[in-house]
Enzyme design. Structure first.
Site, PDB file in Angstrom:
ATOM      1  N   ASP A  87      65.090  47.600  48.819  1.00 16.36           N
ATOM      2  CA  ASP A  87      65.805  48.838  48.486  1.00 16.36           C
ATOM      3  C   ASP A  87      66.065  49.673  49.730  1.00 16.36           C
ATOM      4  O   ASP A  87      65.127  49.986  50.486  1.00 16.36           O
ATOM      5  CB  ASP A  87      64.974  49.682  47.499  1.00 16.36           C
ATOM      6  CG  ASP A  87      64.881  49.049  46.119  1.00 16.36           C
ATOM      7  OD1 ASP A  87      65.563  48.035  45.876  1.00 16.36           O
ATOM      8  OD2 ASP A  87      64.127  49.597  45.285  1.00 16.36           O
ATOM      9  N   ALA A 120      60.424  42.301  40.637  1.00 15.92           N
ATOM     10  CA  ALA A 120      59.342  42.553  41.592  1.00 15.92           C
ATOM     11  C   ALA A 120      58.587  43.832  41.230  1.00 15.92           C
ATOM     12  O   ALA A 120      57.346  43.864  41.254  1.00 15.92           O
ATOM     13  CB  ALA A 120      59.923  42.661  42.999  1.00 15.92           C
ATOM     14  N   ASN A 121      59.321  44.866  40.886  1.00 16.03           N
ATOM     15  CA  ASN A 121      58.661  46.134  40.552  1.00 16.03           C
ATOM     16  C   ASN A 121      57.738  45.973  39.344  1.00 16.03           C
ATOM     17  O   ASN A 121      56.620  46.498  39.309  1.00 16.03           O
ATOM     18  CB  ASN A 121      59.705  47.208  40.225  1.00 16.03           C
ATOM     19  CG  ASN A 121      60.530  47.615  41.435  1.00 16.03           C
ATOM     20  OD1 ASN A 121      60.147  47.357  42.570  1.00 16.03           O
ATOM     21  ND2 ASN A 121      61.668  48.243  41.194  1.00 16.03           N
ATOM     22  N   GLY A 147      63.064  58.727  28.435  1.00 20.31           N
ATOM     23  CA  GLY A 147      62.724  59.682  29.481  1.00 20.31           C
ATOM     24  C   GLY A 147      61.739  60.721  28.986  1.00 20.31           C
ATOM     25  O   GLY A 147      60.731  60.377  28.353  1.00 20.31           O
ATOM     26  N   ASP A 181      60.533  50.309  35.283  1.00 20.81           N
ATOM     27  CA  ASP A 181      59.804  49.091  35.670  1.00 20.81           C
ATOM     28  C   ASP A 181      58.289  49.308  35.533  1.00 20.81           C
ATOM     29  O   ASP A 181      57.571  48.407  35.096  1.00 20.81           O
ATOM     30  CB  ASP A 181      60.146  48.700  37.111  1.00 20.81           C
ATOM     31  CG  ASP A 181      61.627  48.389  37.264  1.00 20.81           C
ATOM     32  OD1 ASP A 181      62.233  47.914  36.284  1.00 20.81           O
ATOM     33  OD2 ASP A 181      62.164  48.628  38.356  1.00 20.81           O
ATOM     34  N   GLY A 201      60.279  56.088  46.182  1.00 20.12           N
ATOM     35  CA  GLY A 201      60.300  54.623  46.215  1.00 20.12           C
ATOM     36  C   GLY A 201      59.823  54.065  44.887  1.00 20.12           C
ATOM     37  O   GLY A 201      59.014  54.681  44.192  1.00 20.12           O
TER      38      GLY A 201
HETATM   39  O1  RIB Z   1      64.696  49.588  38.560  1.00 22.89           O
HETATM   40  C1  RIB Z   1      64.767  49.944  39.905  1.00 22.89           C
HETATM   41  C2  RIB Z   1      65.234  48.805  40.726  1.00 22.89           C
HETATM   42  O2  RIB Z   1      66.561  48.502  40.367  1.00 22.89           O
HETATM   43  C3  RIB Z   1      65.285  49.052  42.209  1.00 22.89           C
HETATM   44  O3  RIB Z   1      64.073  48.744  42.859  1.00 22.89           O
HETATM   45  C4  RIB Z   1      66.466  48.221  42.672  1.00 22.89           C
HETATM   46  O4  RIB Z   1      66.121  47.149  43.508  1.00 22.89           O
HETATM   47  C5  RIB Z   1      67.168  47.757  41.409  1.00 22.89           C
HETATM   48  O5  RIB Z   1      66.914  46.447  41.133  1.00 22.89           O
END
Ligand code: RIB
Length: 291
Positions: free
Chosen positions: A13, A42-43, A215, A245, A280
């Protein structure tokens, strides 16, 4: 029971922090810039791992420095990288993120994420069969998502499908996924519903499956008798990137630890609220001790 397999995207990102969101044709001066690990898959893997789950990531990176950066990030956060494939002559996925006015705008260029195909799912079937739960999003090819969810369904492995970015889903995919976790806006797109359709009517058609995040209004689902609303936690927001995420990663972690649905959603809400207090996608994701 603690093993989660995430099948999904891996991005780097590029985060621009600005007081003003540029309009078309406009140049503005920003306040700050960071390069951080991201990608919805990944998140979610990192969120679950920080909360104590045993997480295996199935995904693709390119043969570039962003790929190395992503792999090192996973290793430092205890995510198993043995099922991540390095694709030659292809860039790692990147996301351009503008954080302005307490919200974000994101452009993703998929790169290696679109090389995650059915053959790679076949290669990692053993790991999938060992999972207590498999989690997917929509930043990889839809054909791969459908193939993996079919395989899990045939083998009685629970799945969470976080349908982002949203596209209309097939009837079969909706039926076969155990949980589907859109936000309010995504919900109508994935189900092909009119924008004015009533959320409660939609929820009643998918008991204990459709979990809609809204939200600060909390999270809603239908338990078969009643519409349940699980309230959100109020915090000072710094950056909402990755909040969804974190919700999904924490929800997965709670489900493999046998929480009931309501408690799992509350746990996920709490984790998501903590995640928005830092800049982040991954930095604010809580460790289990912080919960
Ligand atoms: O959900 C957030 C993510 O969406 C970010 O980290 C970005 O990489 C996009 O995939």
């Amino acid at each position: 029971m603690n093993k989660i397999v995430v099948i999904g995207s891996i991005n780097v990102d590029l985060v621009f922090i600005s007081d003003i969101r540029p309009k078309a044709g406009e140049t503005v001066l920003g306040e700050d810039f960071r390069t951080v690990a991201g990608g919805k898959g990944a998140n979610q893997a990192v969120a679950a791992s920080k909360l104590g789950a045993d997480v295996v990531m199935i995904g693709c990176v390119g043969d570039d420095s962003n790929g190395e950066f992503s792999l090192n990030n996973f290793k430092s956060l205890n995510v198993n990288t043995s099922c991540i494939t390095k694709i030659q002559d292809t860039p790692t996925g990147v996301a351009n993120i503008i954080v302005a006015d307490n919200d974000n705008s994101i452009i993703v260029v998929s790169g290696a994420n679109y090389k995650l195909d059915k053959a790679l799912i076949d290669r990692y079937k053993k790991e999938i069969l060992e999972a207590d739960l498999v989690m997917l999003q929509l930043e990889i090819p839809m054909s791969t998502v459908e193939y993996a969810i079919n395989y899990c369904h045939e083998n009685n492995i629970k799945t969470i499908l976080n349908p982002a970015p949203a596209v209309k889903l097939s009837k079969e995919l909706i039926e076969r996924a155990t949980y589907i976790t859109p936000n309010e806006h995504e919900c109508k797109i994935i189900l092909g519903e009119d924008i004015n359709a009533d959320i409660k009517d939609i929820l009643r058609r998918y008991p204990n499956k459709l979990i809609i995040t809204m939200g600060e209004k909390g999270v809603m689902y239908f338990d078969g008798s009643d519409i349940v609303t699980v309230p959100s936690y109020k915090v000072e927001v710094v950056d909402t990137t990755g909040a969804g995420d974190t919700f999904n990663g924490a929800f997965a972690r709670a489900m493999v630890n046998d929480y009931n649905l309501k408690d799992a959603v509350d746990f996920a809400n709490k984790a998501a609220s903590k995640s928005v207090t830092k800049l982040g996608a991954q930095a604010g994701m809580p460790y289990i001790e912080e919960m």
